[in-house]
Design an enzyme around this catalytic site. Structure first.
Site, PDB file in Angstrom:
ATOM      1  N   LYS A 123     -15.739  -7.558   7.063  1.00  0.00           N
ATOM      2  CA  LYS A 123     -15.011  -8.374   8.047  1.00  0.00           C
ATOM      3  C   LYS A 123     -14.810  -7.577   9.334  1.00  0.00           C
ATOM      4  O   LYS A 123     -14.750  -6.361   9.301  1.00  0.00           O
ATOM      5  CB  LYS A 123     -13.632  -8.762   7.500  1.00  0.00           C
ATOM      6  N   ARG A 134      -2.037  -6.394  -8.306  1.00  0.00           N
ATOM      7  CA  ARG A 134      -0.931  -7.308  -8.009  1.00  0.00           C
ATOM      8  C   ARG A 134      -0.806  -8.393  -9.055  1.00  0.00           C
ATOM      9  O   ARG A 134       0.271  -8.746  -9.484  1.00  0.00           O
ATOM     10  CB  ARG A 134      -1.145  -7.975  -6.637  1.00  0.00           C
ATOM     11  N   HIS A 164       0.837  -1.207   0.000  1.00  0.00           N
ATOM     12  CA  HIS A 164       0.000   0.000   0.000  1.00  0.00           C
ATOM     13  C   HIS A 164       0.873   1.258   0.000  1.00  0.00           C
ATOM     14  O   HIS A 164       0.618   2.207  -0.740  1.00  0.00           O
ATOM     15  CB  HIS A 164      -0.874   0.060   1.271  1.00  0.00           C
ATOM     16  N   SER A 223      -3.035  -7.599   3.208  1.00  0.00           N
ATOM     17  CA  SER A 223      -3.293  -7.458   4.648  1.00  0.00           C
ATOM     18  C   SER A 223      -3.673  -8.806   5.252  1.00  0.00           C
ATOM     19  O   SER A 223      -3.305  -9.113   6.395  1.00  0.00           O
ATOM     20  CB  SER A 223      -4.424  -6.457   4.886  1.00  0.00           C
TER      21      SER A 223
HETATM   22  O1  PNS Z   1      -8.480  -2.784   0.624  1.00  0.00           O
HETATM   23  P1  PNS Z   1      -9.734  -3.347   0.034  1.00  0.00           P
HETATM   24  O2  PNS Z   1     -10.541  -4.021   1.111  1.00  0.00           O
HETATM   25  O3  PNS Z   1      -9.484  -4.218  -1.154  1.00  0.00           O
HETATM   26  O4  PNS Z   1     -10.599  -2.071  -0.483  1.00  0.00           O
HETATM   27  C1  PNS Z   1     -11.869  -2.245  -1.083  1.00  0.00           C
HETATM   28  C2  PNS Z   1     -12.589  -0.895  -1.253  1.00  0.00           C
HETATM   29  C3  PNS Z   1     -12.601  -0.111   0.041  1.00  0.00           C
HETATM   30  C4  PNS Z   1     -11.899  -0.072  -2.305  1.00  0.00           C
HETATM   31  C5  PNS Z   1     -14.040  -1.217  -1.729  1.00  0.00           C
HETATM   32  O5  PNS Z   1     -14.571  -2.227  -0.946  1.00  0.00           O
HETATM   33  C6  PNS Z   1     -14.963  -0.006  -1.645  1.00  0.00           C
HETATM   34  O6  PNS Z   1     -14.815   0.933  -2.394  1.00  0.00           O
HETATM   35  N1  PNS Z   1     -15.930  -0.062  -0.706  1.00  0.00           N
HETATM   36  C7  PNS Z   1     -16.908   0.983  -0.497  1.00  0.00           C
HETATM   37  C8  PNS Z   1     -18.311   0.550  -1.016  1.00  0.00           C
HETATM   38  C9  PNS Z   1     -18.353   0.701  -2.523  1.00  0.00           C
HETATM   39  O7  PNS Z   1     -18.445   1.804  -3.026  1.00  0.00           O
HETATM   40  N2  PNS Z   1     -18.189  -0.429  -3.242  1.00  0.00           N
HETATM   41  C10 PNS Z   1     -17.995  -0.417  -4.696  1.00  0.00           C
HETATM   42  C11 PNS Z   1     -19.252  -0.466  -5.503  1.00  0.00           C
HETATM   43  S1  PNS Z   1     -20.129  -1.975  -5.336  1.00  0.00           S
END
Ligand code: PNS
Length: 164
Positions: A42, A91, A18, A129
């Site tokens: 989670k 990745r 990150h 993570s």
């Molecule tokens: O580090 P991560 O958990 O892979 O991040 C995922 C993240 C935060 C980018 C994604 O889950 C997100 O944007 N969540 C907010 C809700 C949302 O807008 N989801 C996308 C449209 S369904």
């Protein structure tokens, strides 16, 4: 016009992968807002305020980077922050399908929003993570995954989680 980008994620915990994406994107855009998702499905190791504080500590030397917690939809957060670029790291091909779907969903809902993918540094292409938590959970050495300054906090949080 200011190029303001959001780098969203759970950051539970933040990894070298990150931080690499944040540092590289800070050189590409005028402002980076690291968006820390509050309402992760989670149960997180650290609550969002702690994750924000950790990131702020690690990123204080970057004048054009700030850290904000958000909940709800990313598109709403982007509108609120007046940002129209999302940065995500890729990745491997396994990330791509999910990321493409999210990026397209977000763009259908908010057509000014572009998602930019940065290819993860080879050194971190295996890292996540979840891997950090799994490894630390079995007492493994996580110094190749996260900054030394946050290792005690991670180990403590994992220990507390096991006890509860
Ligand atoms: O580090 P991560 O958990 O892979 O991040 C995922 C993240 C935060 C980018 C994604 O889950 C997100 O944007 N969540 C907010 C809700 C949302 O807008 N989801 C996308 C449209 S369904």
């Amino acid at each position: 016009m200011i190029k303001r980008a959001i780098y969203p994620g759970s950051f539970d915990p933040v990894t070298f992968g990150h931080l690499d994406i944040i540092k590289r994107s800070a050189g590409m855009f005028d402002e980076i807002i690291v968006g820390v998702l509050k309402n992760s499905a989670k149960k997180p190791l650290f609550n969002a305020d702690v994750r924000v504080t950790i990131l702020e500590g690690l990123l204080k030397e970057y004048d054009n980077v700030r850290v904000e917690a958000f909940e709800g939809l990313l598109i709403d957060f982007a509108k609120k922050m007046d940002a129209n670029i999302i940065v995500r790291g890729l990745r491997a091909v396994t990330d791509f399908e999910y990321e493409l779907q999210i990026a397209q969903t977000n763009r259908v809902q908010y057509e000014n929003l572009d998602t930019v993918f940065l290819v993860t540094d080879l050194n971190y292409s295996y890292l996540s993570s979840s891997i950090v938590k799994e490894f630390a959970g079995f007492g493994g050495d996580i110094s190749k995954f996260v900054p030394a300054s946050i290792i005690p906090m991670i180990e403590e949080a994992i220990k507390n989680k096991k006890e509860n």
